[in-house]
Design an enzyme around this catalytic site. Structure first.
Site, PDB file in Angstrom:
ATOM      1  N   GLY A  12       0.817  -1.200   0.000  1.00 39.19           N
ATOM      2  CA  GLY A  12       0.000   0.000   0.000  1.00 39.19           C
ATOM      3  C   GLY A  12       0.855   1.254   0.000  1.00 39.19           C
ATOM      4  CG  ASP A  13       0.810   3.666   2.499  1.00 33.24           C
ATOM      5  OD1 ASP A  13      -0.262   4.280   2.581  1.00 33.24           O
ATOM      6  OD2 ASP A  13       1.200   2.851   3.362  1.00 33.24           O
ATOM      7  CE  LYS A  16      -3.762   1.663  -3.523  1.00 29.06           C
ATOM      8  NZ  LYS A  16      -2.565   1.547  -2.670  1.00 29.06           N
ATOM      9  CE  LYS A  18       1.323  11.860 -11.005  1.00 31.39           C
ATOM     10  NZ  LYS A  18       2.727  12.251 -11.131  1.00 31.39           N
ATOM     11  N   GLY A  40      -6.088   5.638   2.706  1.00 33.39           N
ATOM     12  CA  GLY A  40      -6.364   6.943   2.115  1.00 33.39           C
ATOM     13  C   GLY A  40      -5.690   7.166   0.779  1.00 33.39           C
ATOM     14  CG  HIS A  41      -6.772   6.659  -2.725  1.00 31.61           C
ATOM     15  ND1 HIS A  41      -5.730   5.782  -2.643  1.00 31.61           N
ATOM     16  CD2 HIS A  41      -7.854   5.929  -3.073  1.00 31.61           C
ATOM     17  CE1 HIS A  41      -6.168   4.553  -2.936  1.00 31.61           C
ATOM     18  NE2 HIS A  41      -7.444   4.624  -3.182  1.00 31.61           N
ATOM     19  CD  GLN A 225      -6.791  -1.970   2.554  1.00 31.37           C
ATOM     20  OE1 GLN A 225      -7.406  -2.512   1.649  1.00 31.37           O
ATOM     21  NE2 GLN A 225      -7.326  -1.678   3.714  1.00 31.37           N
ATOM     22  NE  ARG A 306       2.519   5.974   3.870  1.00 32.46           N
ATOM     23  CZ  ARG A 306       2.195   6.950   3.046  1.00 32.46           C
ATOM     24  NH1 ARG A 306       3.134   7.535   2.326  1.00 32.46           N
ATOM     25  NH2 ARG A 306       0.937   7.341   2.942  1.00 32.46           N
TER      26      ARG A 306
END
Length: 431
Positions: A12-13, A16, A18, A40-41, A225, A306
């Protein structure tokens, strides 16, 4: 033309938000097919940041947006996120937003249970790293055939009986955990408080998507995710409670798998992970701090830092296979600018033996050691590059090495959070 599934190829992170926004301008319909409001996006459009958790990214561009049956929906969060976007000038109506009538709902009792379990696990040293938003317990109730679903909000006479059946399970759990029991009336009031705001958006999503497909619409399926958090194929038990691989796009939306034509794997140029679990390439040195600082590696929704490390081609190569990835969108290449040398994990060592995959065993995952190759870095900036000629030669070499190691080509290359700072190699909708 083809329909496209976007899936994160790591934990994840990967950026996605953008990429989905960039693709949504080419799409007619955007579909969320799994997860909840736990991932979150961030979209940056004309200098304005939009932070989304549950709602599909296409709403910001006025595209028909769908929350599929594979998503667990917190109705109170749904209403709050609608209002937040409207406060930023986004016009949202039932004409452009639909929720699957068979989508399970997240209730306060799910959040309670999620938090209590994580607290108990923290004290014993076995916590998973859940976001405490009730996602896992809601999926448990779905699998246990006792969930309250979106369509149930419309049947106020039958709702108390369904809540009572749900509470037979949850109150027994709460008694065992030393928590106070919950009444049918309290949950009924909780749901009735938002029912009138949610119901106008509830519809037969499977029928809408089939009609759109037959009409020739371009459909974009948006995962939440990363694939390494998949309940089956991820680093179990440090995973989410749903399937996050590309195959879930069909099951989680009601549109059959033959409608999917291209799978785009969003892939960060290095590796990050939020929460607990194995991370073979994690860097706890100055390089790791550099990646975290320059890459602004903090969770959009949770605010959690992260963990950062070198690119792990073993993991992404495995995800390419389990998700059937056609091509990747490589993001955050610019974060590597200025480093003297770069490393890529090409294999693992497990108990003295070299292996080329992530083992399923939790104990083995914790013991694997990365085997690296080293590449020369570059000093020039890649920020804002929009064509290959704008990239330093060593950056291009790095990208080509990644392609070779994971067995998938780069379709898009992102060089900053701005949507137009993207090098297009292959348009997934035209592949």
């Amino acid at each position: 033309m083809t329909n496209v599934v976007v899936v994160g190829s790591q934990w994840g992170d990967e950026g996605k938000g953008k990429i989905v926004d960039w693709l949504s301008e080419r799409a007619d319909v955007i579909v969320r097919y799994q997860g909840g409001h736990n991932a979150g996006h961030t979209l940056v459009i004309d200098g304005t940041s939009y932070k989304l958790a549950l709602l599909p990214s296409g709403l910001v561009r006025g595209k028909l947006s769908v929350i599929g049956n594979g998503v667990v929906v917190d109705p109170h969060h749904f209403v709050a996120e609608l209002e937040k976007l409207r406060g930023q000038g986004v016009n949202i109506t039932p004409e452009i937003l639909r929720i699957a009538d068979n989508a399970p709902l997240i209730l306060s009792l799910h959040r309670d249970l999620d938090g209590f379990r994580e607290d108990a696990a923290s004290s014993s040293g076995t916590k998973i790293g859940t976001t405490r938003r009730g996602i896992g317990p809601a999926y448990e109730d779905k699998a246990g055939r006792r969930a309250i679903r979106a369509i149930d909000l419309a049947d106020k006479e039958a709702l108390p009986g369904k809540i009572d059946r749900l509470l037979t399970h949850h109150n027994a759990l709460r008694r065992g955990l030393g928590l106070p029991e919950i009444s049918v009336e309290s949950i009924e009031a909780e749901l009735n408080e938002v029912a009138d705001q949610v119901l106008p958006y509830v519809d037969q999503v499977w029928r809408i998507l089939d009609d759109q497909r037959k009409a020739g619409a371009r459909i974009l399926f948006e995962g939440a995710q990363g694939a390494l958090l998949d309940n089956d194929h991820g680093t179990y038990p440090f995973v989410t409670s749903s399937n996050t691989v590309a195959g879930q796009a069909a099951a989680g939306s009601g549109l059959g798998p033959t409608a999917i034509g291209y799978v785009l794997g969003i892939t960060k140029a290095y590796t990050t992970r939020v929460g607990e679990g194995p991370f073979p390439c994690e860097l706890k040195d100055e390089i790791g701090k550099h990646l975290a600082t320059v890459g602004r590696e903090v969770g959009v929704n949770t605010g959690r830092p992260r963990r950062c490390g070198w690119f792990d081609s073993v993991l992404v190569r495995q995800t390419v296979k389990t998700s059937g990835i056609t091509g990747i969108a490589l993001t955050k290449l610019d974060v590597l600018d200025g480093l003297d040398e770069l490393k890529i994990c090409v294999a693992y060592k497990l108990d003295g033996k070299e292996i080329d995959y992530l083992p399923a065993s939790q104990a083995a995952q914790a013991r694997v050691e990365p085997i690296y190759i080293t590449l020369e870095g570059w000093k020039e900036s890649t920020v804002g590059a929009r064509k290959w000629a704008d990239l330093p030669a060593q950056a291009i070499k790095y990208v080509r090495q990644v392609e070779e190691l994971i067995g998938a080509p780069v379709a898009l290359l992102s060089t900053s959070p701005e949507r137009d700072d993207t090098i297009l190699v292959t348009d997934p909708f035209e592949d």
